[in-house]
Design a protein around this motif. Sequence first.
Motif, PDB file in Angstrom:
ATOM      1  N   ILE A  26      41.746  39.362  46.251  1.00  9.84           N
ATOM      2  CA  ILE A  26      40.394  39.811  46.092  1.00  9.84           C
ATOM      3  C   ILE A  26      40.235  41.491  45.184  1.00  9.84           C
ATOM      4  O   ILE A  26      41.360  42.133  45.316  1.00  9.84           O
ATOM      5  N   GLN A  27      39.111  41.204  44.253  1.00 14.24           N
ATOM      6  CA  GLN A  27      39.144  42.115  43.830  1.00 14.24           C
ATOM      7  C   GLN A  27      37.634  42.965  43.402  1.00 14.24           C
ATOM      8  O   GLN A  27      36.594  41.529  43.655  1.00 14.24           O
ATOM      9  N   ALA A  28      37.095  43.405  43.888  1.00 15.62           N
ATOM     10  CA  ALA A  28      35.519  43.837  43.540  1.00 15.62           C
ATOM     11  C   ALA A  28      34.635  45.498  42.879  1.00 15.62           C
ATOM     12  O   ALA A  28      36.556  46.167  42.773  1.00 15.62           O
ATOM     13  N   LYS A  33      33.428  47.262  48.350  1.00 11.31           N
ATOM     14  CA  LYS A  33      34.930  47.812  48.632  1.00 11.31           C
ATOM     15  C   LYS A  33      34.330  47.043  50.299  1.00 11.31           C
ATOM     16  O   LYS A  33      34.584  45.999  50.758  1.00 11.31           O
ATOM     17  N   SER A  36      34.055  43.540  50.350  1.00  9.22           N
ATOM     18  CA  SER A  36      35.920  42.939  50.065  1.00  9.22           C
ATOM     19  C   SER A  36      36.030  43.058  51.596  1.00  9.22           C
ATOM     20  O   SER A  36      37.372  41.394  52.264  1.00  9.22           O
ATOM     21  N   GLU A  37      36.215  43.712  52.453  1.00  5.81           N
ATOM     22  CA  GLU A  37      37.119  44.273  53.526  1.00  5.81           C
ATOM     23  C   GLU A  37      36.434  42.635  54.304  1.00  5.81           C
ATOM     24  O   GLU A  37      37.159  42.237  54.844  1.00  5.81           O
ATOM     25  N   ALA A  40      37.753  39.702  53.768  1.00  9.85           N
ATOM     26  CA  ALA A  40      39.431  39.684  53.995  1.00  9.85           C
ATOM     27  C   ALA A  40      39.443  38.654  55.495  1.00  9.85           C
ATOM     28  O   ALA A  40      39.864  38.044  55.618  1.00  9.85           O
ATOM     29  N   ILE A  52      43.934  42.747  49.069  1.00 14.00           N
ATOM     30  CA  ILE A  52      42.824  42.860  48.367  1.00 14.00           C
ATOM     31  C   ILE A  52      42.725  43.934  47.730  1.00 14.00           C
ATOM     32  O   ILE A  52      43.742  45.159  47.366  1.00 14.00           O
ATOM     33  N   HIS A  78      36.751  37.037  42.409  1.00 14.59           N
ATOM     34  CA  HIS A  78      36.249  38.547  42.187  1.00 14.59           C
ATOM     35  C   HIS A  78      35.030  38.308  42.093  1.00 14.59           C
ATOM     36  O   HIS A  78      33.885  37.256  41.423  1.00 14.59           O
ATOM     37  N   LEU A  79      34.684  40.111  42.970  1.00 16.66           N
ATOM     38  CA  LEU A  79      33.266  39.602  43.303  1.00 16.66           C
ATOM     39  C   LEU A  79      32.199  40.638  42.120  1.00 16.66           C
ATOM     40  O   LEU A  79      32.778  41.402  41.986  1.00 16.66           O
TER      41      LEU A  79
END
Length: 303
Positions: A26-28, A33, A36-37, A40, A52, A78-79
């Motif tokens: 995951i990329q944000a 952030k 993204s957690e 995950a 991440i 990709h967020l």
Amino acid sequence: MITDSIEERIITDVLKDTKEYSRIAIQAPEGLKKLSEVIARELERSGKEVLIFADPCYGACDPKDEEARGLGADVLVHLGHADFGLEKCIPVLFYPYYYEVDVSEEDAARISDALGDRDFSICFSVNFDRIAHRLASALSSIGKRPRELQRVLGCSFPSVDGVALYVGDGLFHPLGVAVNNSVIAFDPFTRELNEISGEDMDRRKRGRLLGVLNAERVGILVSTKKGQQHFRDALVIKRHLENRGKKAEILVMDRIERDSLTGYGVDAYVNTACPRIATDDDLGKPTINYAELVELESEEEKS
Ligand code: SF4
């Protein structure tokens, strides 16, 4: 302005779209952030392995697909950004973050007054796509139809028909639009309306150009980020600068930052990476973009 429903929709989509994958990267960007957690944790709950990328991510110009593949991931989530159209070595799933805010009749009336009888086009970044379209309808319903609606990136400096009505928050994008247009910026969160003039930017640009013209030694900045890497241009620039009697060296790095550049004996920089580095960041020395150098050379040829 993060709302639960927007986040929930993204989480649901990610869980659905990644069903067939087992190790997910995951990329944000900075502001997502926490999201993204959450994603995950949800993915791990369904038996996936998740990693991440914690490096700052400013745009879809920097997908970490190669790094993800190197770590055995079979997909990259990709967020926050829309696809930049780069070639990728593993599947990359993009989830732009679309803000949702209502546009009132009063907003439309105030904007209409600010525009007067000038033609205009609407510009917006991807996150404000829905709000910009809503505003276009509201304005059209009171007889103010935009010439065009144009999505912009921080590095796209569009020329639009008429005044550019920028819809979004902050100054990053509207300042980019102001490079080639008069801008009225409407912030849908605060409801503020501001006129942005290109004159100030022109003055600063002239100062930066002069700094590079007067430099004896120039550093040519190259980023290794996939969508910002223009090494071939750097080779051309080096030749051009040397033909002008300057010394030039190519400095390559992932993220172009002042600290990494400290210690090199150059007087100015020509930047080939994200164009906002030259206009927005302070690298401690005059910095211009490759495009500005080309513009300068063509003006010199004409005169
Ligand atoms: S090149 Fe710069 S402005 Fe363009 S998308 Fe990347 S980070 Fe954003």
